[in-house]
Design a protein around this motif. Structure first.
Motif, short mmCIF file in Angstrom:
data_model
loop_
_atom_site.label_atom_id
_atom_site.label_comp_id
_atom_site.label_asym_id
_atom_site.label_seq_id
_atom_site.Cartn_x
_atom_site.Cartn_y
_atom_site.Cartn_z
N GLU A 1 0.75 -1.16 0.09
CA GLU A 1 -0.13 0.12 0.18
C GLU A 1 0.96 1.39 0.10
N PRO A 2 1.76 1.36 0.96
CA PRO A 2 2.56 2.78 0.77
C PRO A 2 3.54 2.91 -0.57
N ALA A 3 3.92 1.59 -1.09
CA ALA A 3 4.76 1.48 -2.18
C ALA A 3 3.98 1.89 -3.35
N LYS A 4 2.66 1.50 -3.41
CA LYS A 4 1.71 2.08 -4.58
C LYS A 4 1.30 3.33 -4.22
N ALA A 5 1.46 3.92 -3.25
CA ALA A 5 0.64 5.23 -3.18
C ALA A 5 2.00 6.22 -3.61
N MET A 6 3.31 5.75 -3.49
CA MET A 6 4.36 6.61 -3.95
C MET A 6 4.53 6.43 -5.50
N GLU A 7 4.47 5.12 -5.85
CA GLU A 7 4.87 4.78 -7.32
C GLU A 7 3.69 5.59 -8.37
N PRO B 1 11.76 -3.00 -2.37
CA PRO B 1 10.87 -2.44 -3.42
C PRO B 1 10.62 -0.88 -3.18
N LEU B 2 10.39 -0.43 -1.89
CA LEU B 2 9.97 0.97 -1.64
C LEU B 2 11.05 1.86 -2.18
N SER B 3 12.34 1.56 -2.18
CA SER B 3 13.32 2.21 -2.35
C SER B 3 13.20 2.60 -3.94
N ARG B 4 12.75 1.70 -4.61
CA ARG B 4 12.67 2.11 -6.15
C ARG B 4 11.51 2.89 -6.66
N VAL B 5 10.67 3.18 -5.56
CA VAL B 5 9.42 4.44 -6.07
C VAL B 5 9.50 5.44 -5.39
#
Length: 335
Positions: A98-104, A121-125
């Motif tokens: 969820e937080p990764a999608k919100a950033m992506e 994965p978070l670091s990539r977005v």
């Protein structure tokens, strides 16, 4: 991903984990551009325990002059809504969907990520990643949760009005609180044993602590639990409470009177507070925790006796290691 150890073992590692985090994040922040956080609105987001870290951190940031608010990652799924001028995503593993999608879906926004490790994965977005390097963790999260809070506090020192806090004194303070509150935490666990539901109450950064505690209780001890803002709790949510339930309160203000009132009503209650002059009674266990620093500093120390008492509850329930019974397959991104 960080290595996993039993819950109580991870609690014992927290002083070392925070010392490592302090050094790693201080070094990383030298190259982080915090300017996007200094004007406009900042939204902090996460899911699970990381959402409660965001809640505690947002309150702390507001106290240091930043316009910051916490939202669940799912509240940011509509990219057409310009919710903030900058975003900070919390994810202990760096893999939460969820937080990764919100950033992506916001590739042009000023975005920051806070996780236990880099290269997730978070670091990539996100535009800028800050790894707490909190090391070995448990299920439910212990070292990574406190590492996220300390990371947010250090980022706030750079972006907001400096607090003057000596954060190098935090790891030994954590070690002292873990040692000094253990007896009362065990007493509190005995008071809470066998309860059907536990409410967790606090305000500002302590509201985040209340949410984190409720989640720990649900995950580690498998007892129904819910977080409440202190004053909101007075407006009806306390009505179901009785001798078969319990309340854990964090704070030095209205929480003190509320804890005494609940105990007088026959409701088992635990008060985590800096007041050292409040006595236990048949329905009340008081766990004094010294003040460290307003906001996140105090939130970190107040979370410690909650972790300890929940460790006892989980062990007495035959659950020294938290293994989800109903784990879902679509909550984490592949490394």
């Amino acid at each position: 991903m960080t290595d996993r150890v039993p819950y109580r073992e991870a609690i014992a590692l927290e002083p070392t984990a925070l010392a490592t985090c302090l050094a790693a994040v201080t070094g990383r922040l030298a190259s982080v551009d915090a300017a996007p956080l200094t004007s406009g609105t900042v939204v902090l987001t996460g899911i699970g325990a990381s959402l409660y870290a965001a809640v505690a951190a947002a309150a702390h940031m507001r106290s240091r002059g930043l316009r910051a608010f916490a939202l669940p990652g799912t509240d940011l799924y509509d990219a057409s809504i310009d919710a903030a001028d900058a975003y900070i995503a919390f994810s202990a593993s760096g893999r939460s969907v969820e937080p990764a999608k919100a950033m992506e879906i916001r590739p042009d926004a000023a975005t920051y990520g806070i996780a236990a490790v880099d290269g997730s994965p978070l670091s990539r977005v996100v535009k800028q990643m800050i790894a707490s390097q909190s090391g070995v963790d448990s299920g439910p999260n212990t070292t990574s949760y406190l590492g996220s809070l300390l990371t947010a506090a250090l980022l706030t020192e750079k972006a907001g009005t400096p607090s003057g806090t000596d954060w190098s004194a935090l790891p030994p303070a954590v070690a002292a609180v873990l040692n000094d509150t253990r007896k009362q935490a065990d007493k509190a666990a005995r008071l809470l044993a066998g309860k059907a539901a536990i409410d967790c109450v606090g305000s500002a950064s302590a509201y985040g602590t209340a949410g984190y505690t409720a989640l720990l209780i649900r995950e580690a001890a498998r007892i129904a639990a819910q977080e409440w803002d202190t004053l909101n709790f007075l407006h009806g949510p306390m009505e179901p409470n009785d001798a078969d339930s319990a309340v854990i309160l964090f704070g030095d203000g209205r929480e003190v009177k509320l804890a005494r009132d609940l105990a007088d009503f026959g409701i088992p209650s635990v008060l985590v507070t800096s007041h050292a002059d409040i006595e236990d009674n048949d329905n009340l266990v008081v766990i004094p925790v010294p003040r460290f620093a307003d906001g996140i500093g105090d939130a970190i120390l107040q979370a410690l006796p909650a972790q300890l008492l929940i460790a006892t509850l989980s062990e007495e329930a035959g659950l020294p290691v938290c293994n989800f019974r109903y784990r879902q397959t679509d909550t984490k991104l592949a490394v």
